[in-house]
Design an enzyme around this catalytic site. Sequence first.
Site, short mmCIF file in Angstrom:
data_model
loop_
_atom_site.label_atom_id
_atom_site.label_comp_id
_atom_site.label_asym_id
_atom_site.label_seq_id
_atom_site.Cartn_x
_atom_site.Cartn_y
_atom_site.Cartn_z
N SER A 103 -4.72 5.28 -5.76
CA SER A 103 -4.93 4.67 -4.45
C SER A 103 -6.42 4.36 -4.25
O SER A 103 -7.01 3.61 -5.02
CB SER A 103 -4.37 5.58 -3.37
OG SER A 103 -4.14 4.89 -2.18
N ASP B 22 6.73 1.84 -2.79
CA ASP B 22 5.48 2.25 -2.13
C ASP B 22 5.21 1.33 -0.94
O ASP B 22 5.07 0.11 -1.11
CB ASP B 22 4.35 2.17 -3.14
CG ASP B 22 3.04 2.77 -2.64
OD1 ASP B 22 2.90 2.99 -1.42
OD2 ASP B 22 2.16 3.03 -3.48
N HIS C 205 4.80 6.13 -3.30
CA HIS C 205 3.34 6.17 -3.49
C HIS C 205 2.90 7.35 -4.34
O HIS C 205 1.83 7.31 -4.97
CB HIS C 205 2.66 6.21 -2.12
CG HIS C 205 1.18 6.01 -2.17
ND1 HIS C 205 0.59 4.85 -2.59
CD2 HIS C 205 0.15 6.84 -1.84
CE1 HIS C 205 -0.73 4.95 -2.52
NE2 HIS C 205 -1.02 6.15 -2.07
#
Length: 454
Positions: free
Chosen positions: A265, A380, A411
């Site tokens: 991320s 996600d 995610h």
Amino acid sequence: MRCPACLLLWLLLAAGSAAAAEQKTPAGDLQAIATKFVDRLAAGDFATAVKSFDPTMTAALPPDKLAEVWKSLNAQAGPFLKQTGARAAKESKYQVIFVACAFEKAVLEAKIVFDESKRIAGLFFVPPPGASEYRPPAYDRPEAYGEARLRVGRGDWTLPGTLLIPAGPGPVPGIVLVPGSGPLDRDETIGPNRPFRDLASGLASRGVAVLRYDKRTLVHARRLAGKRDTLTLHEETVADAVEAVRLLRRSRGVDGGRVFVLGHSLGGVALPRIAALEPGIAGFVMLATPSRPLQDVYREQMAYLFGLDGVVTDEERARLESIGREVERVDHPESASPSGADDLPLGLGRAYWDDLRRHDASEAAVLLEGPVLVMQGGRDYQVTREDFEGWRRLLAEKSNVTFELYPSLNHLFIEGEGRSTPDEYHVAGHVAVQVVADLAEWLKGRPAATTPRT
């Protein structure tokens, strides 16, 4: 980016997981303050609630931001029902009261940290004891590797870390795991899930050394709270990741020419800047990394969450409009009002946003030297397929890029069905074995870096 409902809420949910020394009886006066504080949150009286904060908390969570956190929490856990008890603990010089809170969909504890003046110096929402028990995945083979505890970095900012080294002859390839946003521990703990611990044990079981570490924003949270006006991604993530790469290269049994970096991320956003400061990294892994600006991803996340129940209320619509204005101020600094950081997304300061604008990660990623692996979960909602396709376009001219899409993963790269929601982050699971296998195969198939190292 790395949060159940939004980045700020992830920060509050993920932090404060360190063990506390339990007290036999709650401190009565602090318990009264804590339970009253939760009563005010439940009543929506945020203006009064913040009067219990110390100056740092007052700056970080003014009434409107505190309201946003509480509403986001209710979006995940359902409406608040009642308090069910309280307990006390001590962490370093701070007294802590844990207030058990029953929501419609979950039970959480409000972890309320008090300073010596009985002011609230920290606020977190965490699973109750026992709710986050971790059980290793089936692909973890502890007999296949050794474990060492060590320190990453130097001076006042050192961080505790864990290095897993495969058993048997070396040297072996190694990888540094760079976490996402918020004060995350080395496992990227959220509820019962430990995605970085899964990855570390899975890769080490397959012959790859793995270094992971607690983030600076967790270990040195109090010191950094006073620096929010100057904090950037460099201090939050980049500087410590560079130190981790250097440490892994020096580690016994590791091939210093085959050290890779994985960013999850927001950690993936930092990869080009890590590479610029530490040449000769053998390759890069983008795990659910946004190809779009952070502020745009945040706005999209909030719209998704408000729309999960199929109805966007007038209050939610007004909040989305407010978020839109905050995002506009990021893109157009001249439009900011004198109140500064409170008018920007996620409570982050102007320095943070200006730093991100100066370092366009999507453009810089094109210049990465060495192979790149882009991995994305199809379910996600925080970093979406739009970002994955964005990387396909941006990196189309590079010959050494591999793309892997896993349609059923979220995610955290954990399996699921249907639309992804914040609730599933509190259901125990593991990083999918296919992700671990694909990553290990890719790492072991890459040659040593050819760029001279400094």
